[in-house]
Scaffold this motif. Structure first.
Motif, PDB file in Angstrom:
ATOM      1  N   ARG A 295       0.854  -1.196   0.000  1.00 32.62           N
ATOM      2  CA  ARG A 295       0.000   0.000   0.000  1.00 32.62           C
ATOM      3  C   ARG A 295       0.886   1.241   0.000  1.00 32.62           C
ATOM      4  O   ARG A 295       1.997   1.228   0.539  1.00 32.62           O
ATOM      5  N   SER A 296       0.394   2.319  -0.581  1.00 33.02           N
ATOM      6  CA  SER A 296       1.171   3.561  -0.616  1.00 33.02           C
ATOM      7  C   SER A 296       1.336   4.119   0.789  1.00 33.02           C
ATOM      8  O   SER A 296       0.455   3.976   1.641  1.00 33.02           O
ATOM      9  N   ARG A 297       2.477   4.747   1.019  1.00 32.83           N
ATOM     10  CA  ARG A 297       2.777   5.331   2.317  1.00 32.83           C
ATOM     11  C   ARG A 297       2.671   6.852   2.238  1.00 32.83           C
ATOM     12  O   ARG A 297       2.926   7.432   1.182  1.00 32.83           O
ATOM     13  N   PRO A 298       2.303   7.495   3.327  1.00 27.21           N
ATOM     14  CA  PRO A 298       2.227   8.965   3.295  1.00 27.21           C
ATOM     15  C   PRO A 298       3.600   9.579   3.074  1.00 27.21           C
ATOM     16  O   PRO A 298       4.614   9.040   3.511  1.00 27.21           O
ATOM     17  N   LYS A 299       3.612  10.709   2.396  1.00 29.12           N
ATOM     18  CA  LYS A 299       4.874  11.386   2.123  1.00 29.12           C
ATOM     19  C   LYS A 299       5.404  12.041   3.395  1.00 29.12           C
ATOM     20  O   LYS A 299       4.670  12.748   4.081  1.00 29.12           O
TER      21      LYS A 299
END
Length: 373
Positions: A295-299
């Motif tokens: 899953r994408s991670r927060p920047k």
């Protein structure tokens, strides 16, 4: 764990510092040779007669550099490759899915390391010839300028020699052009080449290890203070190898048998790297992408703009430049003025760090730290 060129940054510094120390020794050698007897009416004749001595002294510096650099390059590349491989092993071992556990062991590295190290030795080889030629050329040029200036009523011999040596200290050993046509001085060129090589070694080791484990996709991190070249690839899924161009691939779910997952890919890792991703000093990393699981991670929050990070790099280059000017000073007054400029730019760095929260890398302010442009 994710792989990034930053993992090998310290290794590049170990190599580039050899060249900047050699360049500094060259500047000091030329300066001392020219400053001796500067007020003598026979100065020009004495200096021309001593040209052979200078040539021998600089040749000694270059010979020692060649021997030290070859060993340092091989050691840096080997360590970078090992770090990249260990990063992949850590990722694969933590996942414990599919063939990961069986593949989580080191691969033979000698052939790959030798190939990468030999390429860097060849790329930096012209630096040694250029150093010797530059020292002799500058020595002759300073003699000519310092001898002719008083005859023209323009300035004193000391002032003319000081100006010529200051120009040399500012630009250093020049004449290096990279594949894109950009010109560099010696230490900037060597650090650029070395950082690229050790970063490439770390990334190649990581992808070699993933290939052995059958991993087909990777994902790029979303990093703060990104540069324009890398921004298009942030957070994107890439083919580890294969064709360029965006598209959709269908792969089996990482943890569920017989379940297929469609994944949108932005291109291939070689394509992204060719366009600038994972360049020297890049803040991005690449890690395994598991279909249906990752899953994408927060920047992470940015501490400052990319432009402010480049301002810090500029201040660091100025600190090093004025330290070289101090080495090329023909008297104590000039040396004191150069050192004052060093302190001035060090103060600017402290102010910038206090304003932005950017980390101060004191190593980059020392003679022996290659420049980043």
């Amino acid at each position: 764990m994710p792989i990034s060129p930053d993992m090998a940054e310290d290794l590049a510094a170990a190599v580039s510092s050899l060249y900047e120390q050699a360049e500094l020794a060259l500047i000091e050698k030329v300066t001392r040779a020219l400053a001796e007897g500067l007020n003598s009416p026979l100065w020009m004749e004495l200096k021309l007669a001593a040209l052979g001595n200078l040539h021998a002294a600089v040749e000694e510096i270059v010979t020692a550099l060649q021997a030290d650099a070859a060993g340092a390059i091989h050691q840096a590349v080997a360590e970078a490759y090992d770090r990249g491989q260990q990063a992949a092993i850590a990722e694969l071992g933590a996942l414990a899915v599919g063939p990961a556990l069986a593949a989580a062991e080191a691969l033979p590295t000698a052939a790959a390391v030798d190939r990468l190290a030999a390429a860097l030795v060849q790329e930096t080889g012209p630096a040694h010839v250029r150093m010797l030629r530059t020292a002799v050329d500058v020595y002759r040029q300073v003699i000519a300028e310092a001898s002719s200036a008083p005859l023209l009523g323009a300035t004193t011999r000391r002032d003319a020699a000081s100006r010529a040596l200051a120009k040399f200290a500012n630009r250093g050993v020049t004449g290096f052009v990279d594949r894109s046509g950009k010109a560099w001085n010696l230490t900037s060129y060597v650090e650029m080449a070395t950082r690229a090589a050790v970063g490439r070694a770390a990334v190649q080791a990581h992808t070699d290890r993933l290939a052995a484990a059958g991993v087909e996709l990777v994902v790029v991190s979303d990093a703060p203070e990104e540069c324009p070249r890398c921004k298009p690839w942030e957070g994107k899924v890439l083919r580890r190898e294969g064709p360029s161009g965006a598209g959709t691939v269908e792969l089996e779910h990482a943890t569920e048998d017989d379940r297929m997952v469609r994944v949108r890919v932005a291109g291939s890792l070689p394509e992204a790297r060719a366009s600038g991703l994972l360049h020297p000093n890049c803040r991005h990393s690449v890690s395994i992408y598991l279909p249906g699981v990752t899953r994408s991670r927060p920047k992470p929050p940015s501490r400052a703009t990319y432009e402010r990070t480049q301002q810090q790099r500029y201040f660091e280059r100025q600190i090093r430049a004025w330290k070289r000017r101090a080495a090329a000073a023909v008297d104590d007054a000039q040396r004191a003025r150069a050192n004052a400029r060093v302190r001035e730019y060090q103060g600017r760095v402290r102010e910038l760090v206090a304003q932005t929260g950017l980390p101060r890398k004191s190593r980059r302010e020392q003679i022996g730290a290659g420049a980043v442009r």
